[in-house]
Design an enzyme around this catalytic site. Structure first.
Site, PDB file in Angstrom:
ATOM      1  N   ASP A   1      -4.619  -4.266  -7.049  1.00  0.00           N
ATOM      2  CA  ASP A   1      -5.635  -4.760  -5.780  1.00  0.00           C
ATOM      3  C   ASP A   1      -4.492  -5.242  -5.069  1.00  0.00           C
ATOM      4  O   ASP A   1      -5.126  -6.334  -5.564  1.00  0.00           O
ATOM      5  CB  ASP A   1      -7.261  -4.659  -5.926  1.00  0.00           C
ATOM      6  CG  ASP A   1      -8.387  -5.164  -4.579  1.00  0.00           C
ATOM      7  OD1 ASP A   1      -7.219  -5.435  -3.347  1.00  0.00           O
ATOM      8  OD2 ASP A   1      -8.748  -5.322  -4.731  1.00  0.00           O
ATOM      9  N   ASP A  32       0.881  -1.098   4.560  1.00  0.00           N
ATOM     10  CA  ASP A  32       0.839   0.236   5.837  1.00  0.00           C
ATOM     11  C   ASP A  32      -0.388   0.340   5.295  1.00  0.00           C
ATOM     12  O   ASP A  32      -0.555   1.443   4.541  1.00  0.00           O
ATOM     13  CB  ASP A  32       1.665   1.581   5.155  1.00  0.00           C
ATOM     14  CG  ASP A  32       1.565   2.560   5.486  1.00  0.00           C
ATOM     15  OD1 ASP A  32       0.976   3.198   7.241  1.00  0.00           O
ATOM     16  OD2 ASP A  32       1.921   4.107   4.997  1.00  0.00           O
ATOM     17  N   ALA A  46       1.246   4.185  -1.937  1.00  0.00           N
ATOM     18  CA  ALA A  46       1.381   5.516  -2.706  1.00  0.00           C
ATOM     19  C   ALA A  46       0.828   6.539  -1.429  1.00  0.00           C
ATOM     20  O   ALA A  46       0.397   6.146  -0.012  1.00  0.00           O
ATOM     21  CB  ALA A  46       0.001   5.959  -3.117  1.00  0.00           C
ATOM     22  N   CYS A 106       1.402  -1.035  -0.214  1.00  0.00           N
ATOM     23  CA  CYS A 106       0.192  -0.113   0.378  1.00  0.00           C
ATOM     24  C   CYS A 106       1.059   1.220  -0.272  1.00  0.00           C
ATOM     25  O   CYS A 106       1.658   1.757   1.046  1.00  0.00           O
ATOM     26  CB  CYS A 106      -0.402   0.075   1.073  1.00  0.00           C
ATOM     27  SG  CYS A 106      -1.649  -1.338   1.222  1.00  0.00           S
ATOM     28  N   GLY A 154       4.396   6.909  -1.167  1.00  0.00           N
ATOM     29  CA  GLY A 154       5.986   6.269  -1.374  1.00  0.00           C
ATOM     30  C   GLY A 154       7.067   7.050  -0.233  1.00  0.00           C
ATOM     31  O   GLY A 154       7.941   6.949  -0.732  1.00  0.00           O
ATOM     32  N   CYS A 191      -1.613   4.219  11.041  1.00  0.00           N
ATOM     33  CA  CYS A 191      -1.626   5.111  11.051  1.00  0.00           C
ATOM     34  C   CYS A 191      -3.278   5.814  12.109  1.00  0.00           C
ATOM     35  O   CYS A 191      -3.689   6.448  12.250  1.00  0.00           O
ATOM     36  CB  CYS A 191      -1.268   6.469  10.714  1.00  0.00           C
ATOM     37  SG  CYS A 191      -2.406   6.696   9.530  1.00  0.00           S
TER      38      CYS A 191
HETATM   39  C1  LIG Z   1      -1.990   5.121   4.799  1.00  0.00           C
HETATM   40  S1  LIG Z   1      -1.574   5.161   3.022  1.00  0.00           S
HETATM   41  C2  LIG Z   1       0.083   4.256   2.571  1.00  0.00           C
HETATM   42  C3  LIG Z   1       1.439   5.335   2.766  1.00  0.00           C
HETATM   43  C4  LIG Z   1       2.254   5.180   1.663  1.00  0.00           C
HETATM   44  N1  LIG Z   1       2.671   3.828   2.502  1.00  0.00           N
HETATM   45  C5  LIG Z   1       3.508   5.937   1.945  1.00  0.00           C
HETATM   46  O1  LIG Z   1       4.464   5.515   3.046  1.00  0.00           O
HETATM   47  O2  LIG Z   1       3.495   7.348   1.508  1.00  0.00           O
HETATM   48  C6  LIG Z   1      -2.892   3.484   2.373  1.00  0.00           C
HETATM   49  C7  LIG Z   1      -2.151   3.391   0.845  1.00  0.00           C
HETATM   50  O3  LIG Z   1      -3.098   2.217   1.040  1.00  0.00           O
HETATM   51  C8  LIG Z   1      -3.765   2.086  -1.236  1.00  0.00           C
HETATM   52  N2  LIG Z   1      -4.726   0.851  -1.104  1.00  0.00           N
HETATM   53  C9  LIG Z   1      -6.055   1.363  -0.538  1.00  0.00           C
HETATM   54  N3  LIG Z   1      -6.492  -0.513  -0.513  1.00  0.00           N
HETATM   55  C10 LIG Z   1      -5.520  -1.315  -0.921  1.00  0.00           C
HETATM   56  C11 LIG Z   1      -5.747  -1.829  -1.660  1.00  0.00           C
HETATM   57  N4  LIG Z   1      -6.630  -2.847  -1.865  1.00  0.00           N
HETATM   58  N5  LIG Z   1      -4.041  -2.369  -2.473  1.00  0.00           N
HETATM   59  C12 LIG Z   1      -3.645  -1.726  -2.740  1.00  0.00           C
HETATM   60  N6  LIG Z   1      -3.487  -0.432  -1.647  1.00  0.00           N
HETATM   61  C13 LIG Z   1      -4.760   0.079  -1.380  1.00  0.00           C
HETATM   62  C14 LIG Z   1      -4.508   3.758  -0.225  1.00  0.00           C
HETATM   63  O4  LIG Z   1      -4.493   3.744  -2.312  1.00  0.00           O
HETATM   64  C15 LIG Z   1      -3.627   3.912  -0.034  1.00  0.00           C
HETATM   65  O5  LIG Z   1      -2.335   5.227  -1.067  1.00  0.00           O
END
Ligand SMILES: C[S@@+](CC[C@H](N)C(=O)[O-])C[C@H]1O[C@@H](n2cnc3c(N)ncnc32)[C@H](O)[C@@H]1O
Length: 442
Positions: free
Chosen positions: A303, A321, A255, A253, A257, A374
């Site tokens: 996903d 994350d 973005a 997860c 980044g 978080c």
């Molecule tokens: C807490 S943020 C991540 C922050 C990132 N790890 C950082 O440190 O910059 C959670 C991320 O999970 C993604 N997300 C949610 N459900 C997901 C899924 N089923 N598969 C992949 N990504 C997912 C969201 O789009 C979001 O960008």
């Protein structure tokens, strides 16, 4: 337009969009497009109202004749902003009232301008009594929704009050040195030469807190990819994941980044880092950030709960994350107080467990998966991990030994486990939860 009115008009539109229409603060600010001259003032007013608006709503409820919830979002926003200006912002009282009455006429509430004027003037006369009324409960005193106060009291009875207070503070600006391009000491010296005072954070060796926050977009070290913005609590993910040269890592997860970048900076020689995210727009920001830092990863959009996506792949380290309530970062995103509902929590927990259950089989025997949120709510943290352990008996909790890598950052007792929580109000950092899970070799 009279002095200060245009910023109040923009602020009212943003506040109304968040509290009345459920938009995120980020989206509402983007849509309002305040002028460059108004931008800082609008930000400051909007953040202030969203922080203290639950307390002020209690005052406003006592001031209006019809029920508070039946008022239009614009009218609620006008009153909250007026009360905020009178109580918190240091605006001279006559300007506080006049700007709001003028703004009322410009946001389609001209008929209510007299009522807004009367309410704000009555607040000035009856301030002490009205604040006593608002402060009768902990939810009022700390300006939080009741359900969240009750959840903290249930989950963290000894810490709930400082946690609630910390959520209303201005967060620090914390940088992360890109150690590929220079040490944290060199970054501190460069900033000091430009007149910025910084502080190190015990347990987060790459972190530097700036005593006075600045716009990093003008900072040469940021532009040249020698540092990023990341809270010290989020910087704990990399030492807890403990990746080493030669490993394949999945950041599931990823973005925008933040942690992908830190991982690559701190761990030269990784065989591959796969940075995956479901959101195409947000995933674009992974590439932007890595390019600025001079780093590379394999970026995938998809996903992570789709078992066919990474079928047959093996990773030595996996970071999840997970999407969560964000209750640990309310001081940075006060709109969370208004947008999150108790009914969201079960769906979040289901998604978090689905991420763990889908990705666990991709972990190499002896490998480590770090689950992070978080969130401060146990329903998204240890309860999810407990449910995961019931499903996967080949998982071992190694959080206790792994957390030696982050010193005293965690403030939880073993009884609060599995996993550790970093609680806001204890270490000055954002709230985070981490669980380090290893896969048995046999
Ligand atoms: C807490 S943020 C991540 C922050 C990132 N790890 C950082 O440190 O910059 C959670 C991320 O999970 C993604 N997300 C949610 N459900 C997901 C899924 N089923 N598969 C992949 N990504 C997912 C969201 O789009 C979001 O960008």
């Amino acid at each position: 337009m009279t002095d200060g009115v245009s910023s109040r008009v923009s602020a009212v539109r943003v506040i109304a969009a968040v509290i009345g229409k459920g938009q995120t603060l980020e989206a509402a600010l983007l849509a309002a497009r305040p002028s460059l001259a108004d931008r800082a003032m609008v930000q400051s007013l909007v953040f202030g109202v969203l922080r203290f608006g639950h307390r002020l709503s209690r005052v406003a409820t006592a001031l209006v004749s019809r029920s508070w919830d039946s008022q239009t979002p614009e009218l609620r926003a006008l009153l909250l902003l007026g009360l905020y200006q009178l109580e918190y912002s240091g605006t001279p009282p006559h300007a506080a009232v006049n700007t709001i009455v003028a703004a009322a006429r410009l946001v389609g509430e001209q008929k209510a301008a007299g009522m807004v004027n009367a309410c704000l003037r009555r607040y000035q006369r009856e301030r002490a009594r009205l604040l006593d009324l608002a402060d009768e409960t902990l939810a009022g005193r700390t300006s939080h929704p009741i359900w969240l106060v009750e959840a903290y009291q249930r989950d963290w009875p000894a810490y709930a009050v400082p946690m609630l207070a910390a959520a209303n503070e201005h967060p620090p600006l914390t940088l992360r040195a890109n150690v590929r391009k220079g040490s944290v000491e060199a970054l501190a010296a460069e900033l000091a030469a430009d007149g910025h005072v910084t502080m190190r954070v015990p347990g987060a060796p790459d972190a530097l807190i700036l005593e006075t926050p600045i716009d990093v977009r003008g900072l040469p070290a940021f532009i040249e990819g020698r540092c990023s913005v990341q809270d010290a609590a989020a910087q704990c993910a990399v030492p807890l994941l403990a990746a080493r040269a030669g490993m394949r890592v999945l950041d599931a997860c990823a973005a925008p980044g933040g942690k992908t970048g830190h991982l690559l900076e701190a761990t030269p020689g990784l065989t591959e880092v796969v940075a995956l995210d479901i959101d195409q727009g947000r995933a674009g920001r992974i590439q932007e950030n890595l390019t600025r830092l001079g780093l590379e990863a394999t970026i995938l959009i998809g996903d992570a709960t789709d078992p066919s996506l990474l079928l047959g792949q093996r990773f030595d380290r996996i970071l999840i994350d997970a999407p969560c309530s964000g209750t640990g970062v309310i001081r940075r995103h006060p709109d969370i107080k208004w947008l999150r509902r108790p009914g969201d929590l079960q769906a979040l927990a289901d998604r978090q467990l689905a991420l763990l259950a889908t990705l666990w089989p991709l972990l190499a025997p002896g490998g480590r998966l770090l689950y992070a949120t978080c969130s401060l709510l146990k329903s998204e943290n240890r309860q999810v991990i407990r449910a995961f352990f019931r499903q996967f008996p080949d998982a071992i909790d190694v959080t206790e030994s792994a957390s030696l890598a982050i010193g005293d950052m965690a403030h939880t007792e073993p009884a609060d486990g599995p996993g550790i929580a970093l609680l806001p109000g204890m270490a000055g950092v954002d709230g985070f939860y981490y669980a380090c899970l290893e896969r048995r070799c046999d």
